[in-house]
Design a protein around this motif. Structure first.
Motif, PDB file in Angstrom:
ATOM      1  N   PHE A 204       5.294 -43.518  26.705  1.00 25.06           N
ATOM      2  CA  PHE A 204       3.756 -43.619  26.778  1.00 25.06           C
ATOM      3  C   PHE A 204       3.388 -42.781  28.122  1.00 25.06           C
ATOM      4  O   PHE A 204       2.565 -41.937  27.957  1.00 25.06           O
ATOM      5  N   SER A 205       4.105 -42.831  28.821  1.00 24.00           N
ATOM      6  CA  SER A 205       3.646 -42.147  30.255  1.00 24.00           C
ATOM      7  C   SER A 205       4.068 -40.833  30.196  1.00 24.00           C
ATOM      8  O   SER A 205       3.232 -40.017  30.742  1.00 24.00           O
ATOM      9  N   GLN A 206       5.143 -40.612  29.723  1.00 18.54           N
ATOM     10  CA  GLN A 206       5.429 -39.208  29.624  1.00 18.54           C
ATOM     11  C   GLN A 206       4.399 -38.432  28.623  1.00 18.54           C
ATOM     12  O   GLN A 206       3.949 -37.248  28.965  1.00 18.54           O
ATOM     13  N   ASN A 207       4.031 -39.011  27.450  1.00 18.06           N
ATOM     14  CA  ASN A 207       2.932 -38.249  26.658  1.00 18.06           C
ATOM     15  C   ASN A 207       1.748 -37.971  27.237  1.00 18.06           C
ATOM     16  O   ASN A 207       1.150 -36.906  27.209  1.00 18.06           O
ATOM     17  N   TYR A 208       1.128 -39.036  27.994  1.00 21.58           N
ATOM     18  CA  TYR A 208      -0.271 -38.827  28.750  1.00 21.58           C
ATOM     19  C   TYR A 208       0.190 -37.922  30.099  1.00 21.58           C
ATOM     20  O   TYR A 208      -0.658 -37.239  30.279  1.00 21.58           O
ATOM     21  N   GLY A 209       1.253 -37.819  30.862  1.00 29.95           N
ATOM     22  CA  GLY A 209       1.597 -36.994  31.705  1.00 29.95           C
ATOM     23  C   GLY A 209       1.487 -35.557  31.348  1.00 29.95           C
ATOM     24  O   GLY A 209       1.066 -34.747  31.975  1.00 29.95           O
ATOM     25  N   LYS A 210       1.970 -35.512  30.134  1.00 32.03           N
ATOM     26  CA  LYS A 210       1.845 -33.871  29.478  1.00 32.03           C
ATOM     27  C   LYS A 210       0.561 -33.581  29.264  1.00 32.03           C
ATOM     28  O   LYS A 210       0.350 -32.525  29.406  1.00 32.03           O
ATOM     29  N   VAL A 211      -0.140 -34.493  28.874  1.00 33.73           N
ATOM     30  CA  VAL A 211      -1.747 -33.988  28.610  1.00 33.73           C
ATOM     31  C   VAL A 211      -2.309 -33.870  29.605  1.00 33.73           C
ATOM     32  O   VAL A 211      -3.231 -32.996  29.862  1.00 33.73           O
ATOM     33  N   LEU A 212      -2.020 -34.651  30.972  1.00 34.54           N
ATOM     34  CA  LEU A 212      -2.663 -34.471  32.148  1.00 34.54           C
ATOM     35  C   LEU A 212      -2.406 -33.172  32.809  1.00 34.54           C
ATOM     36  O   LEU A 212      -2.981 -32.395  33.771  1.00 34.54           O
ATOM     37  N   GLN A 213      -1.201 -32.764  32.445  1.00 33.92           N
ATOM     38  CA  GLN A 213      -0.659 -31.313  33.041  1.00 33.92           C
ATOM     39  C   GLN A 213      -1.206 -30.182  32.375  1.00 33.92           C
ATOM     40  O   GLN A 213      -0.884 -28.995  32.713  1.00 33.92           O
ATOM     41  N   ASP A 214      -1.855 -30.407  31.057  1.00 35.40           N
ATOM     42  CA  ASP A 214      -2.584 -29.193  30.607  1.00 35.40           C
ATOM     43  C   ASP A 214      -3.716 -28.931  31.239  1.00 35.40           C
ATOM     44  O   ASP A 214      -4.919 -29.479  31.211  1.00 35.40           O
ATOM     45  N   ARG A 215      -3.722 -27.655  31.960  1.00 33.03           N
ATOM     46  CA  ARG A 215      -4.749 -27.480  32.843  1.00 33.03           C
ATOM     47  C   ARG A 215      -5.837 -26.937  32.112  1.00 33.03           C
ATOM     48  O   ARG A 215      -6.969 -27.518  32.684  1.00 33.03           O
TER      49      ARG A 215
END
Length: 412
Positions: A204-215
């Motif tokens: 879950f955290s990795q999934n949304y971490g990836k989204v938040l890193q999408d500039r």
């Protein structure tokens, strides 16, 4: 482009969403009054804030699960929760039983269900549509959504106070019908690649971490927050300012600030109902980046003038123009969003996009507080800065999509 040419999933969702939104808008906007009258304003405010927080978490979880388990399964589970909560809510407001706390708990579950469905349905629409179809689809959805909101609010205003049992029962019937349709007629739209080709599963955290890193996506989200915050000023700062400052007379008819606000909302509804489809069809032939820019500029300037003008004619013109600006930019914005999100995490991206509306709503409330100390011309400048900053963020996000194959579809 014709509705009959769209994927069956989209046609089904357009119809079911219309009736669900209509029944929800006949109930949900009045629940704050209901809880305040029975539990007090302070406690009601806390309970409604808790409701928002839980709904946000539910939306994030649904986005993650939908990208891993499929769209249809999550939608059906959410629809079952909706039917169960509405059944109990209806009984808790029936001639047999009256329970405010049971109503609140089921209201919470009902909102959780809606929060689960939202990102998943948005992802499903992207799954089964092409980039060329999306402006048309979002235009139709915007048109139907606003009609259902207006009709639902009118129905709730007539029946909610004395006939809640009928309204909850109506919502229950609509939800049962929607559940049956989802089970038997909706097709699964998420096609997970074979294990040899699939990407590693993220928690879950990795999934949304990836989204938040999408500039580029976060730029788009920031733009949505900034521009949408203007819309949430309408029924807060602008409505309060009109109540305190506006007064006019037309043909010996007194127009107070509250009546002027009602006129603005009436103009907004009429323009949306009459012009949405025509504007959407006409704009589909133009460059989307330019259309988005023009729409936001018109929208922003109109709100800036509304924040300080006390002229009846100018306010009427601005009410028409801000609605026109919204008609221009809103469907295009959704089309652009569909083109910049990661195909493997569509529902997760849509869940984060949904959060932007909650943040924009918060800024709308802060605007009301700020308006108590900042003069109207200062608020006008602030609105202008918010809208133009949002427009620049949108353009920056779109500009970054030109380098990948996927984004070539939205090289606008």
């Amino acid at each position: 482009m014709r509705i009959r040419d769209l994927h069956p999933n989209i046609k089904i969702r357009l119809v079911t969403d219309f009736f669900i939104t209509l029944t929800q808008m006949a109930i949900f906007p009045f629940m704050a009054i209901y809880f305040s009258s029975h539990l007090g304003a302070a406690l009601a405010g806390i309970l409604l804030m808790a409701n928002v927080i839980v709904s946000i978490l539910a939306g994030l979880l649904s986005g993650y699960l939908s990208d891993h388990l499929g769209r249809k399964k999550i939608i059906v589970i959410a629809e079952v929760i909706q039917v169960a909560s509405l059944l109990v809510m209806t009984l808790a407001n029936s001639p047999l039983l009256t329970s405010v706390w049971l109503t609140y708990i089921m209201f919470l579950f009902s909102n959780v269900s809606s929060s689960i469905i939202g990102p998943v349905v948005n992802a499903m629409i992207v799954d089964v549509s092409t980039e060329k179809e999306r402006t048309f689809i979002y235009g139709i959805g915007y048109w139907l959504g606003n009609i259902s909101i207006a009709a639902g609010a009118a129905l709730g205003g007539l029946l909610f106070e004395e006939h809640r049992f009928i309204l909850f029962g109506l919502f229950l019937l609509v939800s049962v019908a929607s559940l049956i349709i989802m089970i038997f007629f909706i097709e699964e739209s998420l096609h997970i690649p074979s294990s040899g080709k699939s990407s590693p599963k993220l928690n879950f955290s990795q999934n949304y971490g990836k989204v938040l890193q999408d500039r580029r996506f976060m730029l788009f989200t920031l733009a949505t927050i900034l521009v949408m915050s203007l819309e949430f000023q309408l029924d807060k700062y602008i409505a309060v300012r009109l109540k305190d400052e506006f007064h006019a007379s037309l043909f010996n008819f007194e127009i107070t600030g509250i009546r002027m606000f009602s006129i603005i909302m009436l103009i907004n509804t009429i323009v949306i109902v009459l012009l949405t489809l025509q504007v959407s069809k006409w704009l589909s032939q133009f460059d989307k980046k330019k259309v988005l820019t023009i729409g936001i500029v018109v929208y922003t300037l109109s709100f800036s003038i509304l924040s300080m003008s006390n002229s009846f004619l100018i306010i009427v013109i601005m009410a028409f123009l801000f609605t026109l600006g919204e008609l221009i930019y809103s469907p295009v914005k959704q089309t652009v969003l569909a083109g910049i999100i990661d195909d493997q995490s569509r529902a997760s991206y849509m869940a984060v996009d949904s959060l932007s509306y909650n943040v924009a709503m918060l800024l709308g409330s802060l605007g009301l507080t700020l308006g108590a100390i900042v003069p109207p011309n200062g608020m006008a400048v602030l609105y202008l800065c918010l809208g133009l900053a949002g427009m620049l963020c949108y353009r920056a996000a779109i500009k970054q999509t030109g380098t990948t194959n996927k984004q070539a579809d939205v090289s606008i």
